[in-house]
Scaffold this active site. Structure first.
Site, PDB file in Angstrom:
ATOM      1  N   PHE A 120       0.876  -1.314   0.062  1.00 48.49           N
ATOM      2  CA  PHE A 120       0.049  -0.047   0.075  1.00 48.49           C
ATOM      3  C   PHE A 120       0.836   1.071  -0.154  1.00 48.49           C
ATOM      4  O   PHE A 120       1.938   1.252   0.622  1.00 48.49           O
ATOM      5  CB  PHE A 120      -0.848  -0.183   1.255  1.00 48.49           C
ATOM      6  CG  PHE A 120      -1.980   0.973   0.985  1.00 48.49           C
ATOM      7  CD1 PHE A 120      -3.260   0.760   0.640  1.00 48.49           C
ATOM      8  CD2 PHE A 120      -1.882   2.185   1.829  1.00 48.49           C
ATOM      9  CE1 PHE A 120      -4.153   1.545   0.460  1.00 48.49           C
ATOM     10  CE2 PHE A 120      -2.919   2.966   1.839  1.00 48.49           C
ATOM     11  CZ  PHE A 120      -4.211   2.913   1.288  1.00 48.49           C
ATOM     12  N   TYR A 219     -11.359   0.689  10.237  1.00 50.86           N
ATOM     13  CA  TYR A 219     -12.426   1.295   9.417  1.00 50.86           C
ATOM     14  C   TYR A 219     -12.877   0.193   8.365  1.00 50.86           C
ATOM     15  O   TYR A 219     -13.801   0.692   7.601  1.00 50.86           O
ATOM     16  CB  TYR A 219     -12.337   2.651   9.040  1.00 50.86           C
ATOM     17  CG  TYR A 219     -11.133   3.004   8.293  1.00 50.86           C
ATOM     18  CD1 TYR A 219     -10.890   2.642   6.806  1.00 50.86           C
ATOM     19  CD2 TYR A 219     -10.065   3.793   8.905  1.00 50.86           C
ATOM     20  CE1 TYR A 219      -9.744   2.912   6.185  1.00 50.86           C
ATOM     21  CE2 TYR A 219      -8.821   4.014   8.246  1.00 50.86           C
ATOM     22  CZ  TYR A 219      -8.799   3.412   6.892  1.00 50.86           C
ATOM     23  OH  TYR A 219      -7.528   3.959   6.132  1.00 50.86           O
ATOM     24  N   ARG A 366     -12.370  -3.603  -7.520  1.00 50.05           N
ATOM     25  CA  ARG A 366     -12.091  -4.248  -6.431  1.00 50.05           C
ATOM     26  C   ARG A 366     -13.633  -4.672  -5.895  1.00 50.05           C
ATOM     27  O   ARG A 366     -14.422  -3.732  -5.611  1.00 50.05           O
ATOM     28  CB  ARG A 366     -11.502  -3.720  -5.414  1.00 50.05           C
ATOM     29  CG  ARG A 366     -10.175  -3.730  -5.510  1.00 50.05           C
ATOM     30  CD  ARG A 366      -9.518  -3.667  -4.387  1.00 50.05           C
ATOM     31  NE  ARG A 366      -9.968  -2.246  -3.404  1.00 50.05           N
ATOM     32  CZ  ARG A 366      -9.570  -1.788  -2.451  1.00 50.05           C
ATOM     33  NH1 ARG A 366      -8.280  -2.236  -1.742  1.00 50.05           N
ATOM     34  NH2 ARG A 366      -9.842  -0.507  -2.209  1.00 50.05           N
TER      35      ARG A 366
END
Ligand SMILES: *Cc1c(COP(=O)(O)O)cnc(C)c1O
Length: 392
Positions: A120, A219, A366
Site C-alpha cells: 500500500f 475502518y 475491487r
C-alpha cells in the site's frame, strides 16, 4: 431470497447494520465497513450520557484506559494477542512510522529495510521517508504476490526490518504470515505486518506466529467508521527495548506529574503519544463484540464462500474480464480484483445505480466482501451490473 443467502448461517447478521438508502449492492466493505446500529447508538449516546455527564471526570472513569481496553479486546477476538500488547490510536500511517522508527533505532548496525513494490502506498512512502531520515538502504521486493522464498532471497545480516501486508490491497493475495515471519527471524531481523485488509476477517494468531510488530486500520472489516483510529501490536518482550519516536505526555511514565524529561511508560502504553481519540474508537467496541459473537472461523468460511461465488460469476458472465486475485482460496483475503480497460469509465454509472465497488488504477474493479454485512444476492447483482454496463 437468493438460495445461497437462505443457506447462509450468517445471513441474519446483516440486520444488525444501519440501512443505506439507495444502495443495492455495497461491495466496498474492504475500504469502509458499514455502521452497526449498536455503534450508531453508542456514538449518539456518548455525547449525552458520558461526555456531558462526566465531563473532565471521564478521563479517570475509563477514557484514559480505553485505547488499551479496546486494544486487549481486539487482540483477544481478532489478533490472537494476549492482553497488554495492542493499543488503539493514531492512523495506520502514523503507527507504521512510530513502529518502524522504533525498530530501526534498536537495530544496531543493520541498516536495510525491506518492503515490496505492491505494498500500500502509505507503507512505502513512510519507509522511503525513514530511509532518507536515518540514512538507511531500502531493498525492494518486486511487484506481485510475496512468497517466503522471495523474502529469504532478500534478507540477510544487514536487514533491520521487513514490512509486508498480510493481504494485498490490490490483488487480495493472502501472504503466508507464519512462514515469512520465520524466514525473517532466521535472518536475525524483525518483521512488521500490516493487517489493514485482514483484521476482522482472516483468523490471525500474532502470538503463536511469533510476529514482532503489527498495525492495521479499524475502518475496513472492523467497521470502526471513517478515520477511526488504527491499532498497533508490539510483542511483549520487545516493549522494553523498542522506543517509539513521538514522545508525548500520554506515553510517558507519569503524565500528570508533568515533570521534566521524557521517560516512557512501561509496556504497550509507552507506544501512545497524545490524548487518545475517544469518540473515534467508540464504534469499534460493538463491532469487536459482534466478531466475538460470530467467531472468526465462521466469518472466514463465509468470506471464502463469497469470494468463490464472485469468481464463479465473473468467470461465467464477464468473459473478457481478467481475474487478478488468487484462485486458491487459502491464499486469498476477502476481496477480489477484476481488470478490464473500460472499468474506469463504468464506475460512475454503477455508483449512480447504488452498486458500489471501488476502482484501483489502472484498470481494476475491487469487490470487497464483508461477511457480516454482504449478501450473496448483492454479489450477484454487482457482477450482473458490471456485465450489463460492459455490454452497453
Ligand atoms: C487502508 C490501508 C492503509 C490506510 O492507512 P491510513 O493511515 O488509515 O490512511 C494502510 N495500509 C494498508 C495496507 C491499507 O490497506
Amino acid at each position: 431470497m437468493h438460495p445461497l443467502d437462505s443457506d447462509d448461517p450468517l445471513s441474519a447478521y446483516r440486520d444488525r447494520f444501519v440501512e443505506s438508502p439507495g444502495v443495492v449492492a455495497y461491495l466496498d466493505g474492504n475500504s469502509l465497513g458499514r455502521p452497526l446500529t449498536a455503534s450508531a447508538d453508542r456514538i449518539a449516546r456518548f455525547a449525552t450520557d458520558e461526555w456531558a455527564s462526566q465531563l473532565i471526570r471521564g478521563w479517570d472513569a475509563g477514557w484514559l484506559d480505553l485505547p488499551l481496553t479496546i486494544g486487549d479486546e481486539l487482540g483477544q477476538v481478532a489478533l490472537g494477542a494476549a492482553a497488554g500488547q495492542a493499543t488503539i490510536g493514531d492512523s495506520t500511517t502514523v503507527l507504521v512510522y512510530k513502529l518502524v522508527r522504533a525498530a530501526v533505532s534498536a537495530a544496531g548496525d543493520r541498516h536495510e529495510l525491506v518492503i515490496d513494490r505492491d505494498n500500500f502506498p502509505t507503507d512505502r512512502y513512510v519507509l522511503e521517508g525513514i530511509a532518507a531520515e536515518c540514512g538507511l538502504t531500502l531493498r525492494w521486493i518486486g511487484a506481485g504476490d510475496v512468497s517466503p522464498g522471495q523474502v529469504a532471497e532478500i534478507v540477510g545480516p544487514k536487514t533491520a526490518l521487513v514490512v509486508l501486508s498480510t493481504v494485498s490491497y490490490r490483488s487480495g493475495f493472502l501472504a503466508d504470515v507464519p512462514a515469512i515471519t520465520k524466514v525473517v527471524h532466521d535472518a536475525g531481523a524483525l518483521i512488521l505486518w500490516d493487517l489493514c485488509h485482514s483484521a476482522g476477517v482472516v483468523p490471525t494468531a500474532l502470538d503463536d506466529w511469533d510476529v514482532d510488530l503489527a498495525v492495521g486500520c479499524s475502518y475496513k472489516y472492523l467497521n470502526g467508521g471513517p478515520g477511526a483510529p488504527a491499532f498497533a501490536y508490539v510483542r511483549r518482550d520487545l516493549q522494553s527495548t523498542l522506543r517509539q519516536p513521538i514522545q508525548g505526555w500520554l506515553g510517558s511514565r507519569a503524565p500528570f506529574e508533568m515533570g521534566q524529561g521524557y521517560e516512557p511508560a512501561e509496556g504497550i502504553r509507552g507506544f501512545l503519544s497524545g490524548t487518545p481519540p475517544i469518540i473515534g474508537m467508540l464504534a469499534l467496541q460493538p463491532a469487536i463484540a459482534l466478531i466475538d459473537e460470530v467467531g472468526l472461523p465462521a466469518i472466514r468460511a463465509k468470506s471464502v464462500a463469497l469470494t468463490e461465488y464472485a469468481i464463479a460469476l465473473a468467470d461465467d458472465r464477464l468473459p473478457h474480464v481478467s481475474l487478478s486475485s488468487p484462485r486458491n482460496a487459502d491464499r486469498r483475503g476477502s476481496h477480489i480484483t477484476l481488470d478490464h480497460p473500460r472499468f474506469e469509465s463504468l464506475l460512475p454509472g454503477l455508483w449512480e445505480t447504488g452498486v458500489i465497488p471501488d476502482f484501483r488504477r489502472p484498470t481494476g474493479i475491487r469487490l470487497g466482501l464483508s461477511p457480516l454485512s454482504t449478501s450473496f444476492a448483492e454479489v450477484e447483482l454487482g457482477v450482473n451490473s458490471i456485465a450489463e454496463a460492459l455490454a452497453r
